[in-house]
Motif scaffolding. Structure first.
Motif, PDB file in Angstrom:
ATOM      1  N   ALA A   1      42.555  55.799  60.069  1.00  0.00           N
ATOM      2  CA  ALA A   1      42.179  57.082  60.667  1.00  0.00           C
ATOM      3  C   ALA A   1      42.896  58.257  60.018  1.00  0.00           C
ATOM      4  CB  ALA A   1      42.481  57.055  62.165  1.00  0.00           C
ATOM      5  N   GLY A   2      43.842  57.976  59.092  1.00  0.00           N
ATOM      6  CA  GLY A   2      44.502  59.056  58.382  1.00  0.00           C
ATOM      7  C   GLY A   2      45.975  59.215  58.664  1.00  0.00           C
ATOM      8  N   ASP A   3      46.519  58.446  59.594  1.00  0.00           N
ATOM      9  CA  ASP A   3      47.945  58.545  59.906  1.00  0.00           C
ATOM     10  C   ASP A   3      48.710  57.645  58.940  1.00  0.00           C
ATOM     11  OD1 ASP A   3      50.420  58.895  60.956  1.00  0.00           O
ATOM     12  OD2 ASP A   3      49.993  58.038  62.927  1.00  0.00           O
ATOM     13  N   LEU A   4      49.058  58.183  57.783  1.00  0.00           N
ATOM     14  CA  LEU A   4      49.711  57.383  56.752  1.00  0.00           C
ATOM     15  C   LEU A   4      51.185  57.144  57.034  1.00  0.00           C
ATOM     16  CD1 LEU A   4      48.103  58.970  53.562  1.00  0.00           C
ATOM     17  CD2 LEU A   4      47.364  56.974  54.871  1.00  0.00           C
ATOM     18  N   GLY A   5      51.716  57.740  58.090  1.00  0.00           N
ATOM     19  CA  GLY A   5      53.111  57.506  58.449  1.00  0.00           C
ATOM     20  C   GLY A   5      53.310  56.315  59.359  1.00  0.00           C
ATOM     21  N   THR A   6      52.249  55.614  59.694  1.00  0.00           N
ATOM     22  CA  THR A   6      52.352  54.451  60.577  1.00  0.00           C
ATOM     23  C   THR A   6      53.054  53.300  59.876  1.00  0.00           C
ATOM     24  OG1 THR A   6      50.303  55.090  61.700  1.00  0.00           O
ATOM     25  CG2 THR A   6      51.050  52.820  61.977  1.00  0.00           C
ATOM     26  N   ARG A   7      54.036  52.719  60.559  1.00  0.00           N
ATOM     27  CA  ARG A   7      54.764  51.568  60.015  1.00  0.00           C
ATOM     28  C   ARG A   7      54.993  50.555  61.136  1.00  0.00           C
ATOM     29  NH1 ARG A   7      53.306  54.135  56.462  1.00  0.00           N
ATOM     30  NH2 ARG A   7      54.381  54.785  54.548  1.00  0.00           N
ATOM     31  N   ILE A   8      55.312  49.317  60.746  1.00  0.00           N
ATOM     32  CA  ILE A   8      55.563  48.230  61.701  1.00  0.00           C
ATOM     33  C   ILE A   8      57.018  47.811  61.583  1.00  0.00           C
ATOM     34  CG2 ILE A   8      54.910  45.903  62.420  1.00  0.00           C
ATOM     35  CD1 ILE A   8      52.209  46.351  61.116  1.00  0.00           C
ATOM     36  N   ASP A   9      57.677  47.663  62.726  1.00  0.00           N
ATOM     37  CA  ASP A   9      59.068  47.234  62.732  1.00  0.00           C
ATOM     38  C   ASP A   9      59.128  45.727  62.484  1.00  0.00           C
ATOM     39  OD1 ASP A   9      61.729  46.839  63.036  1.00  0.00           O
ATOM     40  OD2 ASP A   9      61.840  47.455  65.141  1.00  0.00           O
ATOM     41  N   PRO A  10      59.720  45.269  61.375  1.00  0.00           N
ATOM     42  CA  PRO A  10      59.755  43.823  61.101  1.00  0.00           C
ATOM     43  C   PRO A  10      60.574  43.038  62.109  1.00  0.00           C
ATOM     44  CG  PRO A  10      60.369  45.112  59.156  1.00  0.00           C
ATOM     45  CD  PRO A  10      60.335  46.053  60.304  1.00  0.00           C
ATOM     46  N   ASP A  11      61.506  43.715  62.807  1.00  0.00           N
ATOM     47  CA  ASP A  11      62.357  43.007  63.764  1.00  0.00           C
ATOM     48  C   ASP A  11      61.653  42.725  65.088  1.00  0.00           C
ATOM     49  OD1 ASP A  11      64.397  43.102  61.913  1.00  0.00           O
ATOM     50  OD2 ASP A  11      65.137  45.046  62.644  1.00  0.00           O
ATOM     51  N   THR A  12      60.486  43.328  65.292  1.00  0.00           N
ATOM     52  CA  THR A  12      59.769  43.111  66.558  1.00  0.00           C
ATOM     53  C   THR A  12      59.337  41.667  66.700  1.00  0.00           C
ATOM     54  OG1 THR A  12      58.980  45.398  66.498  1.00  0.00           O
ATOM     55  CG2 THR A  12      57.802  43.861  67.944  1.00  0.00           C
ATOM     56  N   GLU A  13      58.843  41.071  65.630  1.00  0.00           N
ATOM     57  CA  GLU A  13      58.394  39.683  65.645  1.00  0.00           C
ATOM     58  C   GLU A  13      58.899  39.018  64.367  1.00  0.00           C
ATOM     59  OE1 GLU A  13      57.269  36.351  67.030  1.00  0.00           O
ATOM     60  OE2 GLU A  13      56.818  38.144  68.206  1.00  0.00           O
ATOM     61  N   PRO A  14      60.045  38.304  64.444  1.00  0.00           N
ATOM     62  CA  PRO A  14      60.619  37.723  63.223  1.00  0.00           C
ATOM     63  C   PRO A  14      59.656  36.808  62.470  1.00  0.00           C
ATOM     64  CG  PRO A  14      62.175  37.611  65.052  1.00  0.00           C
ATOM     65  CD  PRO A  14      60.873  38.063  65.625  1.00  0.00           C
ATOM     66  N   ASP A  15      58.797  36.083  63.201  1.00  0.00           N
ATOM     67  CA  ASP A  15      57.891  35.154  62.534  1.00  0.00           C
ATOM     68  C   ASP A  15      56.865  35.871  61.662  1.00  0.00           C
ATOM     69  OD1 ASP A  15      59.152  33.003  63.686  1.00  0.00           O
ATOM     70  OD2 ASP A  15      57.821  32.947  65.427  1.00  0.00           O
ATOM     71  N   LEU A  16      56.629  37.156  61.950  1.00  0.00           N
ATOM     72  CA  LEU A  16      55.664  37.930  61.166  1.00  0.00           C
ATOM     73  C   LEU A  16      56.360  38.996  60.337  1.00  0.00           C
ATOM     74  CD1 LEU A  16      52.771  38.412  63.755  1.00  0.00           C
ATOM     75  CD2 LEU A  16      52.929  36.762  61.908  1.00  0.00           C
ATOM     76  N   ALA A  17      57.639  38.785  60.044  1.00  0.00           N
ATOM     77  CA  ALA A  17      58.387  39.775  59.270  1.00  0.00           C
ATOM     78  C   ALA A  17      57.785  39.954  57.883  1.00  0.00           C
ATOM     79  CB  ALA A  17      59.853  39.356  59.171  1.00  0.00           C
ATOM     80  N   THR A  18      57.359  38.849  57.259  1.00  0.00           N
ATOM     81  CA  THR A  18      56.757  38.948  55.926  1.00  0.00           C
ATOM     82  C   THR A  18      55.482  39.778  55.962  1.00  0.00           C
ATOM     83  OG1 THR A  18      57.663  36.771  55.369  1.00  0.00           O
ATOM     84  CG2 THR A  18      55.894  37.628  53.969  1.00  0.00           C
ATOM     85  N   LEU A  19      54.647  39.538  56.976  1.00  0.00           N
ATOM     86  CA  LEU A  19      53.416  40.315  57.109  1.00  0.00           C
ATOM     87  C   LEU A  19      53.730  41.780  57.370  1.00  0.00           C
ATOM     88  CD1 LEU A  19      50.348  40.528  57.376  1.00  0.00           C
ATOM     89  CD2 LEU A  19      50.584  39.862  59.780  1.00  0.00           C
ATOM     90  N   SER A  20      54.720  42.046  58.222  1.00  0.00           N
ATOM     91  CA  SER A  20      55.081  43.428  58.529  1.00  0.00           C
ATOM     92  C   SER A  20      55.579  44.149  57.281  1.00  0.00           C
ATOM     93  CB  SER A  20      56.150  43.453  59.628  1.00  0.00           C
ATOM     94  OG  SER A  20      55.684  42.822  60.798  1.00  0.00           O
ATOM     95  N   LEU A  21      56.452  43.485  56.500  1.00  0.00           N
ATOM     96  CA  LEU A  21      56.967  44.107  55.293  1.00  0.00           C
ATOM     97  C   LEU A  21      55.850  44.358  54.276  1.00  0.00           C
ATOM     98  CD1 LEU A  21      60.265  42.053  54.860  1.00  0.00           C
ATOM     99  CD2 LEU A  21      60.047  44.437  55.611  1.00  0.00           C
ATOM    100  N   ALA A  22      54.928  43.386  54.167  1.00  0.00           N
ATOM    101  CA  ALA A  22      53.796  43.569  53.237  1.00  0.00           C
ATOM    102  C   ALA A  22      52.910  44.736  53.685  1.00  0.00           C
ATOM    103  CB  ALA A  22      52.982  42.281  53.152  1.00  0.00           C
ATOM    104  N   PHE A  23      52.690  44.839  54.990  1.00  0.00           N
ATOM    105  CA  PHE A  23      51.866  45.941  55.503  1.00  0.00           C
ATOM    106  C   PHE A  23      52.547  47.280  55.235  1.00  0.00           C
ATOM    107  CE2 PHE A  23      50.710  49.012  58.730  1.00  0.00           C
ATOM    108  CZ  PHE A  23      49.334  48.933  58.748  1.00  0.00           C
ATOM    109  N   ASN A  24      53.851  47.359  55.500  1.00  0.00           N
ATOM    110  CA  ASN A  24      54.572  48.611  55.278  1.00  0.00           C
ATOM    111  C   ASN A  24      54.557  48.991  53.792  1.00  0.00           C
ATOM    112  OD1 ASN A  24      55.143  48.715  57.993  1.00  0.00           O
ATOM    113  ND2 ASN A  24      57.175  47.835  57.786  1.00  0.00           N
ATOM    114  N   ASP A  25      54.716  47.985  52.921  1.00  0.00           N
ATOM    115  CA  ASP A  25      54.667  48.260  51.492  1.00  0.00           C
ATOM    116  C   ASP A  25      53.293  48.759  51.074  1.00  0.00           C
ATOM    117  OD1 ASP A  25      55.858  48.046  48.767  1.00  0.00           O
ATOM    118  OD2 ASP A  25      54.270  46.563  48.505  1.00  0.00           O
TER     119      ASP A  25
END
Length: 448
Positions: A199-223
């Motif tokens: 939608a255009g909000d390019l500042g959206t990020r995911i906290d990798p510490d919220t769900e340790p099992d999905l930390a890799t996915l969160s880091l990949a999404f943020n990157d």
């Protein structure tokens, strides 16, 4: 056929598993209880039959036995029926010939050999247990015990266990639904973040510490979001730099063409036509550069201020030679909107220009509010926009079939894209639909 979702599949698996488990437990429980109740009932019936056989045996022995009196001396109640076979005849408590056919042949043969026994049978009034006891001489005593009450109890037990199995299955489905909802919550967060980026909000990020099992996915999404933001920033700067660098030579070219155009009266017909064509293309090039500059700064914050939007819309119409009467203020619409004047003015101008070029001109411009949001609508009387072209008509450099059909070559293909950007900057959106009576209706919703 639409595939079944993961949550539905997991919930169904939980429900089926719970149903199978509860069904097995219920089946085993039913068989154990059934065996126990029948065994206890048989032991009770056999003890009672032996006691009654002793009483009858005492009454029928002697020189002048009274069989009817011996049978009536028994306290059998309503669930037991006694028979006596003596001297080749059958006797009941009423001293009438009894239906000896109710006694199984195998049980008769056992008593004929002097052996006691018991066997289950089915009668008209339900299941029963026949207990046979040999008496002195050639007499045989039979006691038929009704198992109808026990059968009803087992039927009720079966219904209860079936209901329990169904409730356990429903509980399993509920647990499966809850577990999948909890397990998929991190993916829901990722999906929500992806929608915000789209939608255009390019500042959206995911906290990798919220769900340790999905930390890799969160880091990949943020990157990915970082790279996308950098790529868009580079594109924006490139468009701004190119547009800015083009303005100076373009202005020089425009001035030179203006000088030549003022003197084209002294030119021959072909040269004058060429000068006119060059002037039109320079103007179109200037519009393209202006639109590119507008897109380059479209991500800047909205400068909100109170705006008399109806008067602004009438001014935009008059600047294009149209009547201000096209503007209609719907009832209940606030006269003043807190919006970015420049963006709203350009939004209206682009929609009106689009209607003039490709839609036969605007027929109505409505201003209104609904559900806490303000909106403006521009109707035209053109051919409308086909369903298959609506998802892409607001993309950059996209021109609909109406532009090609009308031979409209003066558009840049950026006008509607700028409108979409201004709407998004106001936390709104732009859509296109059909106008009642024919034509297209462009609707811009804004947070005002």
């Amino acid at each position: 056929m639409k595939p079944i979702g993961l949550r539905a599949r997991v919930s169904a698996a939980f429900a089926v598993g719970a149903l199978l488990l509860s069904a097995c437990v219920s089946l085993v429980s039913y068989e154990l209880i059934r065996s126990t109740l029948f065994a206890e009932r048989e032991r009770t019936a056999v003890r009672a039959a032996y006691f009654d056989a002793t009483v009858v045996n005492a009454g029928v022995t002697g020189p002048s036995p009274d069989v009817s009196e011996a049978l009536r001396a028994l306290d059998t109640g309503a669930d037991r029926y006694v028979l006596l076979q003596m001297g080749g005849q059958w006797y009941s408590r009423t001293a009438e010939p009894a239906a000896g056919s109710a006694i199984p042949v195998k049980l008769r043969e056992m008593l004929g050999r002097g052996e006691a026994g018991a066997q289950r049978i089915n009668r008209d009034n339900g299941p029963a247990l026949v207990v046979g006891v040999p008496l002195s001489g050639s007499a045989s005593f039979y006691e038929i015990v009704s198992l109808r009450e026990l059968d009803r109890t087992l039927q009720l037990l079966a219904l209860v266990l079936a209901a329990v199995a169904i409730m356990v299955a429903a509980g399993g489905a509920a647990v499966g639904w809850y577990v999948t909802r909890y397990a998929l919550r991190p993916l829901t967060v990722v999906a929500g973040a992806a929608r915000e980026v789209a939608a255009g909000d390019l500042g959206t990020r995911i906290d990798p510490d919220t769900e340790p099992d999905l930390a890799t996915l969160s880091l990949a999404f943020n990157d990915m979001a970082d790279q996308l933001a950098r790529r868009l920033e580079r594109d924006r700067r490139f468009a701004a730099d190119v547009s800015h660098e083009l303005r100076s030579p373009l202005q020089t070219l425009e001035a030179a063409v203006s000088v030549i155009q003022r003197r084209k009266g002294g030119l021959d017909e072909r040269s004058a036509a060429a000068v006119t064509l060059i002037a039109a293309e320079v103007n179109r090039f200037q519009d393209l550069v202006d639109d590119l500059l507008e897109l380059a700064r479209s991500d800047q914050p909205v400068q909100r201020e109170p705006v008399e939007v109806a008067e602004l819309a009438r001014a935009v119409c008059r600047s294009r030679g149209l009547s201000g009467d096209l503007v209609v203020m719907l009832p209940g619409t606030p006269a003043t909107w807190r919006v970015d004047r420049r963006r709203v003015e350009q939004t209206l101008g682009n929609l009106i220009d689009n209607a003039i070029r490709y839609g036969g001109g605007p027929v109505a411009i409505r201003l209104g509010s609904a559900d806490g949001r303000c909106f403006l609508e521009v109707d035209d009387e053109g051919p409308g926009v086909a369903e298959e072209h609506r998802p892409t008509i607001f993309d950059r450099f996209v021109r609909g079939p109406a532009a090609n059909a009308r031979g409209g070559g003066d558009g840049t293909g950026l006008g509607l894209s700028i409108v979409a950007g201004h709407a998004a900057a106001h936390d709104g959106r732009v859509t296109v639909g059909d106008r009642p009576g024919g034509g297209a209706r462009f609707r811009v919703e804004l947070t005002c």
